[in-house]
Design a protein around this motif. Sequence first.
Motif, PDB file in Angstrom:
ATOM      1  N   SER A 118      36.846  28.838  47.078  1.00 19.19           N
ATOM      2  CA  SER A 118      35.946  27.709  47.275  1.00 19.19           C
ATOM      3  C   SER A 118      34.586  28.171  47.795  1.00 19.19           C
ATOM      4  CB  SER A 118      36.577  26.720  48.263  1.00 19.19           C
ATOM      5  OG  SER A 118      36.745  27.341  49.523  1.00 19.19           O
ATOM      6  N   SER A 119      33.652  27.265  47.818  1.00 17.57           N
ATOM      7  CA  SER A 119      32.272  27.617  48.168  1.00 17.57           C
ATOM      8  C   SER A 119      32.156  28.252  49.553  1.00 17.57           C
ATOM      9  CB  SER A 119      31.380  26.388  48.083  1.00 17.57           C
ATOM     10  OG  SER A 119      31.857  25.365  48.943  1.00 17.57           O
ATOM     11  N   THR A 120      32.955  27.761  50.497  1.00 16.38           N
ATOM     12  CA  THR A 120      32.890  28.299  51.860  1.00 16.38           C
ATOM     13  C   THR A 120      33.859  29.458  52.077  1.00 16.38           C
ATOM     14  OG1 THR A 120      34.565  26.783  52.661  1.00 16.38           O
ATOM     15  CG2 THR A 120      32.256  26.046  52.776  1.00 16.38           C
ATOM     16  N   GLY A 121      34.733  29.674  51.115  1.00 19.75           N
ATOM     17  CA  GLY A 121      35.753  30.702  51.267  1.00 19.75           C
ATOM     18  C   GLY A 121      37.008  30.216  51.947  1.00 19.75           C
ATOM     19  N   GLY A 122      37.039  28.948  52.286  1.00 21.80           N
ATOM     20  CA  GLY A 122      38.177  28.425  53.026  1.00 21.80           C
ATOM     21  C   GLY A 122      39.427  28.204  52.209  1.00 21.80           C
ATOM     22  N   ASN A 123      39.263  28.091  50.908  1.00 21.87           N
ATOM     23  CA  ASN A 123      40.418  27.873  50.032  1.00 21.87           C
ATOM     24  C   ASN A 123      40.430  28.906  48.921  1.00 21.87           C
ATOM     25  OD1 ASN A 123      41.745  25.392  51.029  1.00 21.87           O
ATOM     26  ND2 ASN A 123      39.726  24.500  50.639  1.00 21.87           N
ATOM     27  N   THR A 124      41.587  29.498  48.734  1.00 22.95           N
ATOM     28  CA  THR A 124      41.763  30.470  47.661  1.00 22.95           C
ATOM     29  C   THR A 124      43.021  30.139  46.869  1.00 22.95           C
ATOM     30  OG1 THR A 124      42.980  31.963  49.137  1.00 22.95           O
ATOM     31  CG2 THR A 124      40.602  32.336  48.907  1.00 22.95           C
ATOM     32  N   ASN A 125      43.012  30.541  45.622  1.00 19.73           N
ATOM     33  CA  ASN A 125      44.176  30.361  44.756  1.00 19.73           C
ATOM     34  C   ASN A 125      44.362  31.602  43.907  1.00 19.73           C
ATOM     35  OD1 ASN A 125      45.163  27.408  44.997  1.00 19.73           O
ATOM     36  ND2 ASN A 125      42.940  27.233  44.872  1.00 19.73           N
ATOM     37  N   TYR A 126      45.639  31.921  43.615  1.00 18.92           N
ATOM     38  CA  TYR A 126      45.963  33.131  42.857  1.00 18.92           C
ATOM     39  C   TYR A 126      47.017  32.821  41.804  1.00 18.92           C
ATOM     40  CZ  TYR A 126      43.874  35.428  46.926  1.00 18.92           C
ATOM     41  OH  TYR A 126      43.028  35.829  47.932  1.00 18.92           O
ATOM     42  N   ARG A 127      46.944  33.558  40.701  1.00 19.94           N
ATOM     43  CA  ARG A 127      48.055  33.452  39.767  1.00 19.94           C
ATOM     44  C   ARG A 127      49.252  34.151  40.393  1.00 19.94           C
ATOM     45  NH1 ARG A 127      46.819  33.845  35.111  1.00 19.94           N
ATOM     46  NH2 ARG A 127      48.880  34.168  34.224  1.00 19.94           N
ATOM     47  N   ASP A 128      50.443  33.703  40.013  1.00 26.61           N
ATOM     48  CA  ASP A 128      51.659  34.170  40.673  1.00 26.61           C
ATOM     49  C   ASP A 128      51.803  35.692  40.616  1.00 26.61           C
ATOM     50  OD1 ASP A 128      53.832  31.352  39.805  1.00 26.61           O
ATOM     51  OD2 ASP A 128      52.346  31.632  41.391  1.00 26.61           O
ATOM     52  N   SER A 129      51.430  36.292  39.515  1.00 32.41           N
ATOM     53  CA  SER A 129      51.677  37.721  39.319  1.00 32.41           C
ATOM     54  C   SER A 129      50.844  38.622  40.242  1.00 32.41           C
ATOM     55  CB  SER A 129      51.444  38.121  37.862  1.00 32.41           C
ATOM     56  OG  SER A 129      50.105  37.875  37.489  1.00 32.41           O
ATOM     57  N   VAL A 130      49.813  38.068  40.878  1.00 32.93           N
ATOM     58  CA  VAL A 130      48.973  38.897  41.756  1.00 32.93           C
ATOM     59  C   VAL A 130      49.086  38.490  43.222  1.00 32.93           C
ATOM     60  CG1 VAL A 130      47.367  39.246  39.844  1.00 32.93           C
ATOM     61  CG2 VAL A 130      46.826  37.559  41.616  1.00 32.93           C
ATOM     62  N   LYS A 131      49.809  37.422  43.503  1.00 33.76           N
ATOM     63  CA  LYS A 131      49.946  36.975  44.892  1.00 33.76           C
ATOM     64  C   LYS A 131      50.541  38.080  45.757  1.00 33.76           C
ATOM     65  CE  LYS A 131      50.374  32.000  44.107  1.00 33.76           C
ATOM     66  NZ  LYS A 131      51.281  30.830  44.115  1.00 33.76           N
ATOM     67  N   GLY A 132      49.925  38.280  46.905  1.00 39.78           N
ATOM     68  CA  GLY A 132      50.380  39.320  47.819  1.00 39.78           C
ATOM     69  C   GLY A 132      49.803  40.692  47.529  1.00 39.78           C
ATOM     70  N   ARG A 133      49.168  40.843  46.379  1.00 35.21           N
ATOM     71  CA  ARG A 133      48.572  42.140  46.019  1.00 35.21           C
ATOM     72  C   ARG A 133      47.042  42.069  45.939  1.00 35.21           C
ATOM     73  NH1 ARG A 133      49.458  44.329  41.208  1.00 35.21           N
ATOM     74  NH2 ARG A 133      49.805  42.350  40.104  1.00 35.21           N
ATOM     75  N   PHE A 134      46.530  40.938  45.489  1.00 37.18           N
ATOM     76  CA  PHE A 134      45.087  40.774  45.308  1.00 37.18           C
ATOM     77  C   PHE A 134      44.547  39.814  46.368  1.00 37.18           C
ATOM     78  CE2 PHE A 134      44.738  41.599  40.418  1.00 37.18           C
ATOM     79  CZ  PHE A 134      45.427  42.787  40.571  1.00 37.18           C
ATOM     80  N   THR A 135      43.312  40.058  46.777  1.00 35.73           N
ATOM     81  CA  THR A 135      42.632  39.160  47.710  1.00 35.73           C
ATOM     82  C   THR A 135      41.225  38.899  47.211  1.00 35.73           C
ATOM     83  OG1 THR A 135      43.883  40.083  49.581  1.00 35.73           O
ATOM     84  CG2 THR A 135      41.907  38.814  50.089  1.00 35.73           C
ATOM     85  N   ILE A 136      40.884  37.627  47.080  1.00 33.37           N
ATOM     86  CA  ILE A 136      39.529  37.244  46.717  1.00 33.37           C
ATOM     87  C   ILE A 136      38.808  36.823  47.999  1.00 33.37           C
ATOM     88  CG2 ILE A 136      40.176  34.844  46.182  1.00 33.37           C
ATOM     89  CD1 ILE A 136      38.045  34.902  43.966  1.00 33.37           C
ATOM     90  N   PHE A 137      37.579  37.272  48.144  1.00 39.76           N
ATOM     91  CA  PHE A 137      36.772  36.853  49.288  1.00 39.76           C
ATOM     92  C   PHE A 137      35.316  36.913  48.889  1.00 39.76           C
ATOM     93  CE2 PHE A 137      35.403  41.092  50.848  1.00 39.76           C
ATOM     94  CZ  PHE A 137      36.312  41.919  50.194  1.00 39.76           C
ATOM     95  N   ARG A 138      34.473  36.320  49.716  1.00 44.25           N
ATOM     96  CA  ARG A 138      33.060  36.238  49.375  1.00 44.25           C
ATOM     97  C   ARG A 138      32.196  36.431  50.608  1.00 44.25           C
ATOM     98  NH1 ARG A 138      32.470  30.637  46.632  1.00 44.25           N
ATOM     99  NH2 ARG A 138      30.225  31.100  46.673  1.00 44.25           N
TER     100      ARG A 138
END
Length: 114
Positions: free
Chosen positions: A52-72
């Motif tokens: 999200s615009s503030t970084g407060g909400n993130t979503n991941y596809r199931d296959s990358v959950k726990g391995r990938f992190t999105i941040f801004r």
Amino acid sequence: QVQLVESGGGLVQPGGSLRLSCAASGFIFSMYTMSWHRQAPGKERELVASISSTGGNTNYRDSVKGRFTIFRDNAKNTVYLQMTSLKPEDTAVYYCHGPGRGDWGQGTQVTVSS
């Protein structure tokens, strides 16, 4: 005009890590949700993660959950994708997306292979 420039791709062994960056310009970055997508050869482009615009909400596809992190970092107009425990099936061209439907970066190749 909107510009999205990805960097950070490369060749990595299985189990390795990479950090992708997407430098944005031409719009008010802090106002928009951003996302990473990927496209493997012969496959459709798929959403990997969004933030999200503030970084407060993130979503991941199931296959990358726990391995990938999105941040801004809104001060730097940059969105990142930290990838760990990489697998061969993560091999793809990774694209940054936002703010409009047609706003895509040029892509950066990630290859996971021994």
